[in-house]
Structures are given as structure tokens and as C-alpha cells.
Scaffold this motif. Structure first.
Motif, short mmCIF file in Angstrom:
data_model
loop_
_atom_site.label_atom_id
_atom_site.label_comp_id
_atom_site.label_asym_id
_atom_site.label_seq_id
_atom_site.Cartn_x
_atom_site.Cartn_y
_atom_site.Cartn_z
N ILE A 753 16.16 2.79 4.18
CA ILE A 753 16.39 2.28 2.82
C ILE A 753 16.48 3.44 1.84
N HIS A 754 15.63 4.44 2.04
CA HIS A 754 15.67 5.64 1.19
C HIS A 754 17.05 6.32 1.28
N VAL A 755 17.56 6.47 2.48
CA VAL A 755 18.88 7.09 2.65
C VAL A 755 19.95 6.28 1.95
N LEU A 756 19.83 4.95 2.00
CA LEU A 756 20.89 4.09 1.47
C LEU A 756 20.86 3.98 -0.04
N ASN A 757 19.68 3.83 -0.64
CA ASN A 757 19.69 3.49 -2.07
C ASN A 757 19.02 4.51 -2.98
N THR A 758 18.75 5.72 -2.47
CA THR A 758 18.21 6.76 -3.34
C THR A 758 19.34 7.39 -4.16
N GLN A 759 19.08 7.59 -5.43
CA GLN A 759 20.04 8.27 -6.30
C GLN A 759 20.01 9.77 -6.00
N THR A 760 21.15 10.32 -5.61
CA THR A 760 21.28 11.75 -5.34
C THR A 760 22.43 12.27 -6.21
N PRO A 761 22.72 13.58 -6.15
CA PRO A 761 23.89 14.05 -6.91
C PRO A 761 25.17 13.31 -6.55
N GLY A 762 25.25 12.79 -5.33
CA GLY A 762 26.43 12.03 -4.92
C GLY A 762 26.35 10.55 -5.25
N GLY A 763 25.29 10.13 -5.95
CA GLY A 763 25.15 8.73 -6.33
C GLY A 763 24.32 7.95 -5.33
N VAL A 764 24.42 6.62 -5.40
CA VAL A 764 23.72 5.72 -4.48
C VAL A 764 24.70 5.32 -3.39
N LEU A 765 24.22 5.31 -2.15
CA LEU A 765 25.09 4.90 -1.05
C LEU A 765 25.33 3.38 -1.12
N TYR A 766 24.30 2.60 -0.99
CA TYR A 766 24.37 1.14 -1.16
C TYR A 766 23.04 0.68 -1.75
N GLU A 767 23.10 -0.29 -2.65
CA GLU A 767 21.89 -0.99 -3.06
C GLU A 767 21.52 -1.96 -1.94
N VAL A 768 20.24 -1.96 -1.55
CA VAL A 768 19.78 -2.77 -0.42
C VAL A 768 18.84 -3.86 -0.93
N ASP A 769 19.08 -5.08 -0.46
CA ASP A 769 18.21 -6.22 -0.78
C ASP A 769 17.59 -6.70 0.52
N THR A 770 16.25 -6.65 0.60
CA THR A 770 15.57 -7.04 1.84
C THR A 770 14.79 -8.35 1.68
N ARG A 771 15.11 -9.14 0.64
CA ARG A 771 14.30 -10.34 0.36
C ARG A 771 14.54 -11.47 1.34
N LEU A 772 15.55 -11.37 2.18
CA LEU A 772 15.82 -12.42 3.15
C LEU A 772 15.01 -12.26 4.44
N ARG A 773 14.17 -11.24 4.51
CA ARG A 773 13.32 -11.07 5.69
C ARG A 773 12.26 -12.17 5.73
N PRO A 774 11.67 -12.41 6.89
CA PRO A 774 10.62 -13.44 6.98
C PRO A 774 9.52 -13.23 5.94
N SER A 775 9.19 -14.29 5.22
CA SER A 775 8.18 -14.31 4.15
C SER A 775 8.60 -13.51 2.94
N GLY A 776 9.88 -13.11 2.85
CA GLY A 776 10.40 -12.45 1.66
C GLY A 776 9.67 -11.17 1.32
N LYS A 777 9.37 -11.00 0.02
CA LYS A 777 8.72 -9.77 -0.43
C LYS A 777 7.35 -9.57 0.20
N ALA A 778 6.71 -10.66 0.63
CA ALA A 778 5.37 -10.55 1.21
C ALA A 778 5.41 -10.17 2.68
N GLY A 779 6.61 -10.18 3.29
CA GLY A 779 6.71 -9.91 4.72
C GLY A 779 6.87 -8.43 5.03
N LEU A 780 6.71 -8.12 6.32
CA LEU A 780 6.91 -6.76 6.78
C LEU A 780 8.37 -6.35 6.64
#
Length: 963
Positions: A753-780
Motif C-alpha cells: 500500500i505504501h508503494v502504491l499510494n505514497t506521494q513521491t516526486p513522481g506523484g501517487v501510483l494509485y489511491e488504494v481503498d481496502t474497506r471491502l476486506r472482511p469486517s471493513g476498517k476493523a478487519g486485518l
């Protein structure tokens, strides 16, 4: 037996008469008490070697033993092994006890080896590569080994130099120019820079500053090499390339070197530093210094300003050539060695920060790589390579005539015959004809690379009408009138935007050179925009981009230097506000405008994967920062290609999403590999024992939403879920710093996730949304497949099973990906009661509409309003969940259009409803793509899709029931 009697007759008669006579006279002067070598090959080649080189003749006459030694040892007739020359010098210096002895040993060694190198070159026993290598290795050995001796002698007198922590300091010698490039010619100066790692002082009885120590050491080394003695000199030493030249200290600390190049370094010094190489002293510290200086030489962005600077440098050289009458100079004249080097080094300075394979010191290797990546055509590289080799051979053999540093074609007949013979020609005319052809070809290619067809105007010529229009010398009303005549509809707005840029803080802050480039570019942009479909939008968007990138004036140079890039910029800005902003945010992509053949031809999945592997291959595996930048640039480059093809109509709208999805999949696959290798290097592989067998646990990335359904748009987020399959016993990594497997996969996910959505001089690769994982934000963040399956079977809401319709595995362990697909099939094919399912889906849709639908009755939100995209998606998801247990073919595809087709074929959607929904869906998606490219939001006038809205709403009411 007379000396001449031992020479084969045909070897003498093969020479031109004047040269044969010169050899006979030299043989007649051979000391009577000295025998020629017995080696037949040496005797056979002696006439040619002596005829081509007075230096060889004199060297043999002055020291006959030297020739016999070379012949009897076999050194003359064979190629040296790696490091053999260095080992021989170490032996020669092993008995040295003082500086006079060192000077004598060095000169005798040099005289022996230079005779060997010249002889082998002139008689055809050595090719150009061997000759340049041996000359360079000779110089490096004569620098490094004496330096070590002198260092220890000086330490005995002054103490050992140390830094503040007491660490011993040693000098670093950088070889510049041809020595640095391992391309040293026969009688060349050696360009050196002396430096040392840290300030401090010596540990002697009277401590001395480290700089004082190393300056003294540097002077001793220069004397050892450069001083004339009865035995000659080893090499002429030139120190003028050091910081501040002759006025600067002879030796500098690394910190002073870095400060100088960061704050005072000039363009020509960037050019010189391309070839810098450690040739003596502390090699490890020197390599670290060169790595720290690399950003000065190779800019992270495409530095087309270097082309202008090199053009200026070449113009100054040519002015000196004309002033001094040096047109026949093999190195500096038109079509000479320097022009070949300028061509290669122009590409290195422009692109070397982006492509590490261009950070190469040897010009022939640079040319080969430029051919490989299609920056120069095959025939151009072939002619430049052939020309360079011919000119370098001529240079070496010209200098071997008298062991003099010269590049001027000789004007006396005997030396001309010598050079022609050495180059393999029967007479001077034949050599001159070939030389003329080579120089003509080289100069032609140089002119092609360095010509600026739209950048250069004749000195002193009158400014054009567009120049005057931009420079602010006219009244605003006059400018508006002229803009109107040029075809701009809103001349007042265009004039105001031009004036705003001209008077902006960005323009005022530019250097003199930067402002010059801006003043050359804007008139060209105005002229190009006149031919656009929407001249006002094309120019204003282009000016917005220019204002954003102007501080890096190399980008201005790119557009000034390349008419094609300027033309493509106007075309893209004319077609899309999104592309104009995208380029402004990622100006590195301006390079893509140079070649429309690739710009408008996006790559398929396999070609993308191969291209990304090529981009990552030169980067060291531990360099995560560079890998992240490469991933970003790859994604941005290929997204631009898709958008350019999209607005040009080169690809259908539904295929646009296929291309964008392919880019994301390839990036995810490589990103997983990059992060996985980094973690394994530190912690080892995640292993576990199952049924008595040790296996490596797998990891996979599951895509939901638009990526899962192969419907990705420009700027879409990635909805991702991460799973692994560790189970059984001994779930731990096998490295020196072991982790429990769940911890390993949690860190793997976090880093991904760090590789994908960290802002670097080259910008952000992709914004990542992980809320669809089991139990949403509370899940692993990373879930085992078993836990994922248990959650989906026992706890998941209906909307989570709806989301699963669009889910698929996109990266990671293939076995685990297949296991996920099997689980997805099981979950989606469960029998469900239609009425409760319909009610849950309908209620969820109504809640979404209440939150997100448009409140303006005059507008239609294509995605969220009644009869829009989301209604179609919910109907598809409901139908799959309701019917998959009877029609398992419905779960084969995750995208809506193919799912609608499957629903129609199995009869679940009657009376052509599937076709009508698919038609509406395609129309909506196409319009959203166009709106995105124009940055126009997601709404259109309410009447635009009236028929499609009514159709979709009617089918919704039939399928899902009334509200």
C-alpha cells in the motif's frame, strides 16, 4: 650477417619506396654489437612498425635490449590478460626505495609498454579496443601504484591523515576525459581531479591539516608522472578540470566537491563528469562520491536544455578551430571525434537521469544502447561507430609517428605516407578520400541531432510578428486585434492570459537563460494553436502547463527544440483539459510527445509487462525508491498513451478501460514482486508445514470494483483485498530475522500500500481503498483464505456478495488466485431466496441514491441518478446472485457488459432488456470518459440521455419492483 639480411625481403619491398629507404637507413645504424630478436614474426613486422613510427624506431635504437626483451618474453606478440599490466608494474616497483628510483622505474616501464602497445597496433596484432584498454590500464596503474607508495612515504614524515573519529583517510584520484572512459589515446594528457573523504588532520608529532597533506601528496604524484627526466616522462598531467580550475585547491574534501558542483557547477562540467572514474587511491570512497555527484550530472527529468548548452559548447570549439586554422583536426574539426562524442553525450545528459543504462562512460557502448532503444536508427549508429573507430585509429597512429600529442593531419609527404600505410591504404589520396567520407557522414549526423529547426533565428534578424505580440511591446487593444485576425474567438481572454504569464512571478523569477527560452517558446505556441480545432482552449491550456513547468527550463527547451513535441502538445491540450493537467503534474511525460507512433498506440497486456520488466531491470533490487519512481513513470506514460489514443478516436471507448485495467494489473504484479523480494531479503520466505511437507505460503491481491470488473477509468481508485494461505504448523519465515507468517503478510500488505499510494516526486501510483476486506476498517489488512471464506459464508452482508460479483484475483501466487476463484464460484452460486434478496438490493440502492444523486432537476448524474450506471450495476448484481446457482456461467466474467450478455442468453432478462441495458451502459461509460478528459464532472443536461434513462428505469421497475 648484416642486419638487413635478417629482415624478410617481401616485408621491405611491400613498403612505399621512401619509407623502405628510411627503414634501411635505420637498420644500417643499428649497433653492430646488438642482435635483432630471433622471433620470425617480430622480424617480419619490424619494417612496417618502423616505417609507420619514428618513435618506435628511435625507441628500439636507443635501447635495443627493450625490443629483445619484449620479443623473448613473448609480450610483444600476445594480448595481456586482465590485470597483467598492473601486476608487471607492481613487480617493477617492488624494489623502489626513494622518489628518484620511483621516477626511473615508472619511465622505464612506460617506455617498454608504450613500445609494445604501438607495435601491436601498427602491425595489426591488436584491435582498437585492446589498444585503448592497454593505454588506459597503463595510465591507471601508473597512477594508483605510485600513489600508494608516495602515500606511505608521506605518512611516515607527516603522520597519517584521519577524520574527526580517527578513521584513516586516503586520497581519491578521479580520471576524466578519455582516461575516465577507458579510451585513452596514444600520446594523451591525463586529466585528473584529487579529493579526499573527510576534513581532519594527521596524527604526526606536528599535526597537519588533511588538505595540506593531500595537496602535497598530489604534487608528488604529478611530479612522478609529469616531470621530464633523461628517460622522458610518464604522462602529461592536466589538473584544470578540478573545481575552480587552476585557481582552485589541488585537492578538495568530498563535502567541498559536492558543495561546488551543487552551487557552482557549470554545464561543461556536467559534460566532463560523464566520464569521471576512480583511477587511484580509495576506490570504494571514490565510488560513493561519484554516486553522490550523479544527480549533478544526470537530472531526474528530461534535460533538453543540455542540447542547447552542448550546441553552444560546440560553437565555441568551432570558433577556435576556424580562428586557429584547425579544420583538418581529427578531434575538433567538422566530422571529428568530438562530434561523435557530443552526439552520444547529448542523449546521456538529456535522458541519463531516467535511464541508468545511459550512465555509461564508453561512447561505443552508448551508441549501441541508443540503437537498442531506437533513439538513433541502425544506419546512423553503424556510420557513427564506423566513423569513430576509423578516427580513433587514425588519431592513435598519427600520434604514434613521433609520440606527440597531435590531432592535425600532417602536411609533410613522409608523415602522410606513414599515416596512410598505418591505416592500411596504398597511398595518401585513398586515405584522404576515406577520411573525407567519414567526416562528412559524422558531421551530417551531428547536424541532424543538434539542429534546432524552430529554435534558431539568424543573429540580428528582426523579431517576428508573434515575437512582438508576446513581448509586451504593443498596446493590449492592438494585441487583441491581432489575436482575432489569427483566429482566436475570445481574443480578450487570450490576451489577458498571455499578459498574466508574461508578468507572473514565475516569469520574473526565471534566469536570463530561462527567460530567453520562454520568449522563444510562447510565439511558437501561439502559432501552433492557430491551427487547432479550439484555438483559445488549446493555447490557454498550454500556457497553464508552461507556467507550471517553467521553473525547470529544460522542459521549455524540449518544446523549443522539437516541433513534433510542440505540435502534439497543442493537439492534446486542444482535445483534453485532463491531459493538459496530467502533463503539468507529470512533465517527465513530455518526452512521449516526441514520437507520435508510440504516443497514440497503447500497449497490450503482454507488451506492458515486458516494457515494465525492462524499466525495472537496470535498477538495483534494494533500491526501493528508484523502483517506486519507475513504477510511477511507467503508469503515467502508458496512461497518457491511452488518453491520447482515446481523444484521437484510435481506440473504442470500451477498450480504453481494458488498457487502463491492463496497466494497473501489470503495475500491481510488479509491485507485489518488488515488495516481496525486499521482505524476503530481510526475513526469509514464509514457510509452513502441512501434512508433513514444508511449503511456501502464498499471497494474492483481489481486485473489486472497477479494476475487478475491467472497467477502470482515468484516475480510478483501486479497491483491493489481500489474502494469504498460511496454515498448518511452523508458520514462520526462514530468514535471519524470522517473523510469524501472519506478521510477514501484514507487513507485505502495508508496504505494498505504501508503494502504491505514497506521494513521491513522481506523484501517487494509485489511491488504494481496502474497506471491502472482511469486517471493513476493523478487519486485518491481510486475511487468510480460510478466514476470508468463513467470513463470507457466515458474516458477510448481501452488499458484500454483490461486490464479489465484480471481484477477481489480479496478482500474486497463481495457486492461491485459483483457490480464490473456486471460493468465489461457491459463494456466488449459493441458492438465495429471490424476494428477500431483491428487497435488500433495492433498499441499498435507494440509500445510495438518497446520499449521492443530483439535486438539480436540470442535470442528470450519469452514475448515481435514477436510470443511470449504478441502477444497471445493481440489477446485474441482483441477477447474478439470484440466478448463478442455476446458471453458473454467469460467474465467468466480472464485467457488466459480458454479464448482461450472459443474462440475456440464459433467458433471465427477457425481451431484449439485456441488449438495451448494455447499449445504455456503453453510452453512459463513453460519456463519462469524455467528461473526465474535459474535467467536466459526471453530470450532463437532463434531456441528453432521456431515452436511455426511461429504458433503464422501466427495466428496474419490472425487475426490482417499484419504489
Amino acid at each position: 650477417m648484416a642486419t638487413t639480411d635478417r629482415i624478410p625481403d617481401d616485408a621491405l619491398t611491400a613498403l612505399p619506396d621512401p619509407l623502405a629507404e628510411a627503414v634501411r637507413e635505420a637498420l644500417a645504424d643499428w649497433p653492430a654489437d646488438e642482435a635483432l630478436p630471433d622471433d620470425p614474426e617480430v622480424l617480419r613486422t619490424l619494417p612496417r612498425a618502423w616505417a609507420c613510427s619514428e618513435f618506435i624506431t628511435r625507441s628500439c635504437q636507443r635501447c635495443p635490449q627493450r625490443l629483445r626483451d619484449l620479443a623473448e618474453s613473448g609480450d610483444l606478440t600476445r594480448r595481456y590478460a586482465a590485470d597483467e599490466l598492473r601486476d608487471n608494474l607492481a613487480t617493477a616497483l617492488s624494489e623502489v626505495r626513494d622518489e628518484p628510483g620511483l621516477h626511473l622505474a615508472l619511465r622505464r616501464f612506460r617506455n617498454r609498454e608504450i613500445l609494445r602497445i604501438a607495435w601491436r597496433d601498427l602491425v595489426g596484432w591488436a584491435d582498437l579496443e585492446e589498444t585503448l584498454r592497454d593505454l588506459s590500464e597503463l595510465a591507471e596503474a601508473c597512477i594508483d601504484l605510485p600513489l600508494d607508495i608516495l602515500y606511505h612515504w608521506l605518512c611516515e614524515r607527516m603522520g597519517t591523515p584521519r577524520d574527526g573519529d580517527g578513521n584513516q583517510q586516503r586520497m581519491v584520484v578521479l580520471g576524466m576525459g578519455k582516461l575516465g572512459g577507458q579510451e585513452l589515446n596514444f600520446s594523451s594528457d591525463i586529466d585528473l581531479i584529487f579529493c579526499f573523504p573527510e576534513s581532519g588532520e594527521t596524527d604526526g608529532r606536528r599535526p597537519r591539516d588533511n588538505q595540506e597533506f593531500f595537496i602535497r601528496l598530489g604534487r608528488q604524484l604529478i611530479t612522478a608522472l609529469d616531470k621530464h627526466t633523461p628517460d622522458g616522462q610518464v604522462f602529461r598531467v592536466d589538473m584544470r578540470l578540478r573545481p575552480n580550475g587552476d585557481s582552485g585547491p589541488l585537492a578538495l574534501s568530498f563535502a567541498a566537491m559536492e558543495h561546488y558542483y551543487q552551487h557552482q557547477g557549470r554545464e561543461w562540467e556536467r559534460y566532463a563528469m560523464i566520464k569521471a572514474r576512480v583511477v587511484g587511491g580509495d576506490y570504494q570512497a571514490g565510488e560513493a562520491l561519484l554516486a553522490d555527484l550523479r544527480p549533478f550530472v544526470y537530472r531526474r527529468y528530461l534535460d533538453f536544455g543540455a542540447l542547447e548548452e552542448l550546441r553552444g559548447m560546440k560553437a565555441k570549439v568551432m570558433a577556435q578551430v576556424r580562428l586557429k586554422g584547425m579544420e583538418d583536426n581529427l578531434k575538433l574539426g567538422p566530422g571529428g571525434i568530438r562530434e561523435v562524442e557530443f552526439i552520444g553525450q547529448a542523449f546521456q545528459l538529456i535522458r541519463g537521469g531516467r535511464d541508468r543504462r545511459l550512465q555509461e562512460r564508453r561512447i561505443l557502448h552508448v551508441l549501441d544502447y541508443l540503437r537498442e532503444i531506437h533513439l538513433l536508427p541502425d544506419y546512423v549508429v553503424s556510420e557513427l561507430t564506423e566513423g569513430y573507430r576509423f578516427l580513433r585509429e587514425a588519431e592513435n597512429r598519427l600520434q604514434a609517428i613521433g609520440d606527440r600529442q597531435t590531432h592535425e593531419i600532417p602536411d609533410n609527404p613522409l608523415d602522410r605516407q606513414r599515416l596512410a600505410l598505418a591505416m592500411g591504404f596504398d597511398d595518401w589520396a585513398a586515405f584522404q578520400s576515406r577520411l573525407d567520407r567519414v567526416q562528412h557522414q559524422v558531421h551530417g549526423h551531428f547536424e541532424q541531432v543538434f539542429a534546432a529547426p524552430q529554435a534558431e533565428s539568424d543573429e540580428g534578424s528582426e523579431p517576428s510578428a508573434l515575437d512582438v505580440l508576446w513581448l509586451g511591446e504593443l498596446e493590449p487593444e492592438t494585441v487583441r486585434g491581432q489575436l482575432g485576425e489569427l483566429g482566436f474567438d475570445d481574443a480578450q481572454a487570450v490576451e489577458r492570459r498571455l499578459r498574466t504569464l508574461r508578468e507572473s512571478s514565475v516569469a520574473r523569477a526565471l534566469s536570463r537563460q530561462g527567460r530567453h527560452r520562454l520568449d522563444r517558446l510562447i510565439p511558437l505556441l501561439i502559432g501552433a494553436a492557430c491551427n487547432a480545432d479550439q484555438p483559445d482552449l488549446a493555447l490557454i491550456r498550454s500556457l497553464d502547463l508552461v507556467e507550471t513547468i517553467a521553473r525547470r527550463t529544460a522542459y521549455l527547451s524540449l518544446l523549443v527544440e522539437h516541433p513534433m513535441a510542440l505540435s502534439q502538445l497543442i493537439q492534446l491540450c486542444d482535445g483534453s483539459a485532463w491531459i493538459a493537467r496530467y502533463l503539468a503534474h507529470h512533465p517527465l511525460l513530455l518526452d512521449e510527445l516526441l514520437d507520435p507512433r508510440s504516443l497514440y498506440k497503447p500497449l497490450g497486456r503482454e507488451a506492458l509487462a515486458e516494457e515494465l520488466r525492462e524499466w525495472l531491470r537496470p535498477i538495483e533490487e534494494h533500491d526501493l525508491e528508484e523502483q517506486m519512481e519507475a513504477l510511477r513513470l511507467f503508469k503515467q506514460t502508458n496512461t497518457l498513451r491511452v488518453a491520447a489514443a482515446d481523444i484521437s478516436g484510435a481506440v473504442p471507448v470500451m477498450v480504453v478501460s481494458d488498457y487502463l485495467t491492463g496497466i494497473a494489473e501489470v503495475v500491481l504484479e510488479e509491485a507485489v514482486g518488488v515488495v516481496y523480494r525486499h521482505l524476503v531479503a530481510r526475513h526469509g520466505r514464509p514457510l509452513c508445514r502441512m501434512d508433513g511437507e514444508t511449503v511456501e505460503a502464498g499471497f494474492a491481491v483481489i481486485a473489486y470494483g472497477k479494476l475487478g470488473s475491467i472497467e477502470l477509468g482515468y484516475g480510478s481508485d483501486l479497491d483491493l483485498v489481500f489474502i494469504h494461505d498460511t496454515r498448518g504448523e511452523a508458520q514462520q519465515t526462514d530468514g535471519p530475522r524470522p517473523l510469524d507468517n501472519p506478521v510477514f503478510f501484514a507487513r507485505l500488505t502495508q508496504r505494498l500500500i505504501h508503494v502504491l499510494n505514497t506521494q513521491t516526486p513522481g506523484g501517487v501510483l494509485y489511491e488504494v481503498d481496502t474497506r471491502l476486506r472482511p469486517s471493513g476498517k476493523a478487519g486485518l489488512l491481510a486475511t487468510s483464505l480460510e478466514a476470508f471464506a468463513r467470513y463470507q459464508r457466515e458474516e458477510a452482508w448481501t452488499w458484500e456478495h454483490q461486490a464479489l460479483v465484480r471481484a477477481r484475483a489480479v496478482a500474486g501466487c497463481q495457486a492461491l488466485c485459483r483457490a480464490f476463484e473456486t471460493l468465489r464460484e461457491e459463494l456466488l452460486c449459493q441458492p438465495r431466496a429471490p424476494e428477500p434478496l431483491r428487497e435488500e438490493v433495492r433498499n441499498m440502492r435507494e440509500r445510495m441514491r438518497d446520499e449521492k444523486a443530483s439535486r438539480d432537476p436540470g442535470l442528470f448524474d450519469i452514475k448515481q441518478d435514477r436510470g443511470g450506471i449504478t441502477d444497471i450495476e445493481f440489477m446485474v448484481q441482483y441477477a447474478v446472485l439470484a440466478a448463478a446457482h442455476e446458471h453458473p456461467e454467469l460467474i465467468r466474467y466480472p464485467d457488466n457488459v459480458r454479464l448482461l450478455g450472459a443474462l440475456g442468453r440464459c433467458g433471465w432478462l427477457p425481451n431484449g432488456d439485456a441488449d438495451r441495458l448494455a447499449e445504455a451502459y456503453r453510452a453512459y461509460r463513453g460519456r463519462l470518459h469524455r467528461l473526465t478528459l474535459q474535467e467536466a464532472g459526471g453530470s450532463v443536461p437532463a434531456e441528453e440521455f432521456q431515452q436511455h434513462r426511461e429504458t433503464v428505469t422501466a427495466i428496474w421497475e419490472r425487475l426490482m419492483g417499484g419504489d
